[in-house]
Scaffold this motif. Structure first.
Motif, PDB file in Angstrom:
ATOM      1  N   VAL A   1       0.457  -1.296  -0.181  1.00 53.74           N
ATOM      2  CA  VAL A   1      -0.057  -0.266   0.147  1.00 53.74           C
ATOM      3  C   VAL A   1       0.627   1.327   0.330  1.00 53.74           C
ATOM      4  N   ARG A   2       2.662   1.043   0.354  1.00 52.56           N
ATOM      5  CA  ARG A   2       2.531   2.087   0.402  1.00 52.56           C
ATOM      6  C   ARG A   2       2.466   3.022  -0.885  1.00 52.56           C
ATOM      7  N   ARG A   3       3.043   2.571  -2.012  1.00 54.06           N
ATOM      8  CA  ARG A   3       2.754   3.740  -3.096  1.00 54.06           C
ATOM      9  C   ARG A   3       1.195   4.265  -3.491  1.00 54.06           C
ATOM     10  N   GLN A   4       0.695   3.554  -2.644  1.00 55.99           N
ATOM     11  CA  GLN A   4      -1.031   4.324  -2.953  1.00 55.99           C
ATOM     12  C   GLN A   4      -1.110   5.287  -1.645  1.00 55.99           C
ATOM     13  N   MET A   5      -0.535   5.592  -1.198  1.00 56.07           N
ATOM     14  CA  MET A   5      -0.746   6.159   0.446  1.00 56.07           C
ATOM     15  C   MET A   5      -0.792   7.781   0.335  1.00 56.07           C
ATOM     16  N   GLY A   6      -0.453   8.461  -1.109  1.00 64.37           N
ATOM     17  CA  GLY A   6      -0.970   9.346  -1.185  1.00 64.37           C
ATOM     18  C   GLY A   6      -2.520   9.579  -1.915  1.00 64.37           C
ATOM     19  N   TRP A   7      -2.653   8.789  -2.803  1.00 62.40           N
ATOM     20  CA  TRP A   7      -3.748   8.661  -3.060  1.00 62.40           C
ATOM     21  C   TRP A   7      -4.944   8.474  -2.129  1.00 62.40           C
ATOM     22  N   LEU A   8      -4.436   7.593  -1.342  1.00 55.47           N
ATOM     23  CA  LEU A   8      -4.899   7.962   0.213  1.00 55.47           C
ATOM     24  C   LEU A   8      -5.349   8.447   1.208  1.00 55.47           C
ATOM     25  N   GLN A   9      -4.571   9.373   1.071  1.00 60.25           N
ATOM     26  CA  GLN A   9      -4.498  11.061   1.584  1.00 60.25           C
ATOM     27  C   GLN A   9      -5.290  12.326   1.159  1.00 60.25           C
ATOM     28  N   LYS A  10      -5.608  11.423  -0.084  1.00 62.80           N
ATOM     29  CA  LYS A  10      -6.390  12.682  -0.994  1.00 62.80           C
ATOM     30  C   LYS A  10      -8.006  12.251  -0.773  1.00 62.80           C
ATOM     31  N   GLY A  11      -8.319  11.338  -0.772  1.00 56.98           N
ATOM     32  CA  GLY A  11      -9.774  10.506  -0.472  1.00 56.98           C
ATOM     33  C   GLY A  11     -10.000  10.971   0.587  1.00 56.98           C
ATOM     34  N   THR A  12      -8.976  11.300   2.036  1.00 56.97           N
ATOM     35  CA  THR A  12      -9.544  11.022   3.157  1.00 56.97           C
ATOM     36  C   THR A  12     -10.165  13.119   3.129  1.00 56.97           C
ATOM     37  N   GLY A  13      -9.152  13.043   2.513  1.00 58.61           N
ATOM     38  CA  GLY A  13      -9.336  14.754   1.812  1.00 58.61           C
ATOM     39  C   GLY A  13     -10.893  14.999   1.946  1.00 58.61           C
ATOM     40  N   LEU A  14     -11.228  14.187   0.666  1.00 64.57           N
ATOM     41  CA  LEU A  14     -12.477  14.099  -0.251  1.00 64.57           C
ATOM     42  C   LEU A  14     -13.068  14.169   0.478  1.00 64.57           C
ATOM     43  N   VAL A  15     -12.976  13.124   1.891  1.00 61.51           N
ATOM     44  CA  VAL A  15     -14.411  12.996   2.907  1.00 61.51           C
ATOM     45  C   VAL A  15     -15.081  13.516   3.819  1.00 61.51           C
ATOM     46  N   MET A  16     -13.644  14.426   4.392  1.00 62.48           N
ATOM     47  CA  MET A  16     -13.987  15.183   5.110  1.00 62.48           C
ATOM     48  C   MET A  16     -14.377  16.321   4.785  1.00 62.48           C
ATOM     49  N   VAL A  17     -14.163  16.879   3.264  1.00 62.36           N
ATOM     50  CA  VAL A  17     -14.470  18.237   2.353  1.00 62.36           C
ATOM     51  C   VAL A  17     -16.568  17.795   2.301  1.00 62.36           C
ATOM     52  N   CYS A  18     -17.077  16.435   1.146  1.00 63.66           N
ATOM     53  CA  CYS A  18     -18.504  15.955   1.834  1.00 63.66           C
ATOM     54  C   CYS A  18     -18.882  16.218   2.931  1.00 63.66           C
ATOM     55  N   VAL A  19     -18.282  15.812   4.190  1.00 67.97           N
ATOM     56  CA  VAL A  19     -18.968  16.168   6.170  1.00 67.97           C
ATOM     57  C   VAL A  19     -19.013  17.117   6.635  1.00 67.97           C
ATOM     58  N   GLY A  20     -17.770  18.131   5.885  1.00 68.21           N
ATOM     59  CA  GLY A  20     -18.264  19.228   6.706  1.00 68.21           C
ATOM     60  C   GLY A  20     -19.278  20.000   5.413  1.00 68.21           C
ATOM     61  N   LEU A  21     -19.342  19.396   4.064  1.00 67.16           N
ATOM     62  CA  LEU A  21     -20.474  20.252   3.206  1.00 67.16           C
ATOM     63  C   LEU A  21     -21.245  20.167   4.179  1.00 67.16           C
ATOM     64  N   LEU A  22     -22.041  18.395   4.233  1.00 63.51           N
ATOM     65  CA  LEU A  22     -23.446  18.374   4.773  1.00 63.51           C
ATOM     66  C   LEU A  22     -23.363  18.991   6.535  1.00 63.51           C
ATOM     67  N   MET A  23     -22.714  19.353   7.132  1.00 64.72           N
ATOM     68  CA  MET A  23     -22.863  20.374   8.156  1.00 64.72           C
ATOM     69  C   MET A  23     -22.692  21.514   8.020  1.00 64.72           C
ATOM     70  N   VAL A  24     -22.680  22.294   7.034  1.00 65.15           N
ATOM     71  CA  VAL A  24     -22.481  23.353   6.752  1.00 65.15           C
ATOM     72  C   VAL A  24     -23.848  23.853   6.417  1.00 65.15           C
ATOM     73  N   THR A  25     -24.586  22.735   5.208  1.00 58.46           N
ATOM     74  CA  THR A  25     -25.742  22.703   4.660  1.00 58.46           C
ATOM     75  C   THR A  25     -27.082  22.076   5.553  1.00 58.46           C
ATOM     76  N   ASN A  26     -26.127  21.830   7.078  1.00 56.39           N
ATOM     77  CA  ASN A  26     -27.316  21.354   7.907  1.00 56.39           C
ATOM     78  C   ASN A  26     -28.416  19.814   7.148  1.00 56.39           C
ATOM     79  N   ARG A  27     -27.080  19.366   6.535  1.00 53.85           N
ATOM     80  CA  ARG A  27     -27.928  18.271   5.612  1.00 53.85           C
ATOM     81  C   ARG A  27     -27.570  16.719   6.815  1.00 53.85           C
ATOM     82  N   PHE A  28     -26.030  16.982   7.863  1.00 52.34           N
ATOM     83  CA  PHE A  28     -25.876  16.285   8.287  1.00 52.34           C
ATOM     84  C   PHE A  28     -26.792  15.450   9.403  1.00 52.34           C
ATOM     85  N   THR A  29     -27.051  16.490  10.055  1.00 50.18           N
ATOM     86  CA  THR A  29     -28.472  16.307  10.767  1.00 50.18           C
ATOM     87  C   THR A  29     -29.496  15.641  10.449  1.00 50.18           C
TER      88      THR A  29
END
Length: 243
Positions: free
Chosen positions: A197-225
């Protein structure tokens, strides 16, 4: 107030797992294991050493879990003090999580987040208590990779009551602790996994960032609740009663 079950706990656990897989943690796992056990990688592959590795792995994860849970309690306590403004706190928290996500994806660059604030121990304190202390030192660190992920969970925890905040950070700790313990008792298999997996760690980090952006957008728009409330309908009653 945002509900912790079931999606909040899942996200917290996933965040812990992603923290373990981050470029700042995963490559250092063998070093931490050998440091806390006092055994070499070759020694750890012997059956007799697995029990030692298991005990020290449990104590190490107990140390950093204590730190994370305390941070969760503090974040929740602060959120309770600001209860009258919980609406905008959720939205501001969503913006913060989006910023953390964009940082992990490489779109933002903050110098202070690139500073490694781990406590470096030249020599491990003696005994099992020393292993707990090393875990506490690890948990107190704010590394460039684990910092944004942990910060996102703490931001979410600030919108929960004290009990749910503690439960959230417990879930996060388990996500980080379980793979570490498994790696400690099966370090040979961890080395095989890491090479894959070590060669894929950069993509894994970017994927983690994308998930966080999606969660943040849900919270900002009150869709998370709304999403959490919908998913709660599919959670068994006995589990909801305990959460």
């Amino acid at each position: 107030m945002m509900e912790a079950p079931p999606i909040g706990l899942f996200i917290a656990f996933l965040a812990g797992l992603l923290s373990f897989l981050s470029p700042c943690v995963l490559p250092l796992v063998p070093s931490y294991i050998t440091f806390i056990t006092g055994l070499s990688i070759d020694d750890l592959q012997e059956a007799a050493a697995r029990r030692t590795a298991l005990v020290h792995g449990l104590l190490f994860t107990l140390g950093f879990s204590l730190i994370f849970i305390i941070l969760g309690a503090i974040a929740s306590g602060f959120g309770q003090l600001m209860q009258a403004n919980k609406g905008w706190i959720s939205q501001v928290g969503g913006v913060i999580i989006i910023v953390f996500g964009l940082y992990l994806m490489g779109f933002l660059n903050f110098g202070f987040m690139a500073m490694d604030k781990r406590m470096h121990l030249a020599n491990k304190p003696v005994g099992y208590a020393g292993t707990v202390f090393v875990g506490i030192a690890f948990g107190a660190g704010w590394t460039p990779c684990i910092g944004p992920i942990l910060g996102g969970i703490l931001t979410y925890a600030s919108g929960q009551d004290l009990t749910r905040g503690i439960v959230l950070l417990t879930a996060y700790s388990l996500g980080l602790a379980i793979p570490f313990i498994l790696s400690a008792v099966a370090v040979d298999r961890f080395m095989v996994f890491f090479r894959r997996v070590r060669r894929q760690m950069g993509w894994l980090q970017k994927g983690t960032g994308l998930v966080m952006v999606c969660v943040g957008l849900l919270m900002v728009t009150n869709r998370f609740t709304i999403l959490a409330a919908w998913l709660t309908r599919f959670t068994p009653d006995f589990l909801l009663e305990r959460l």
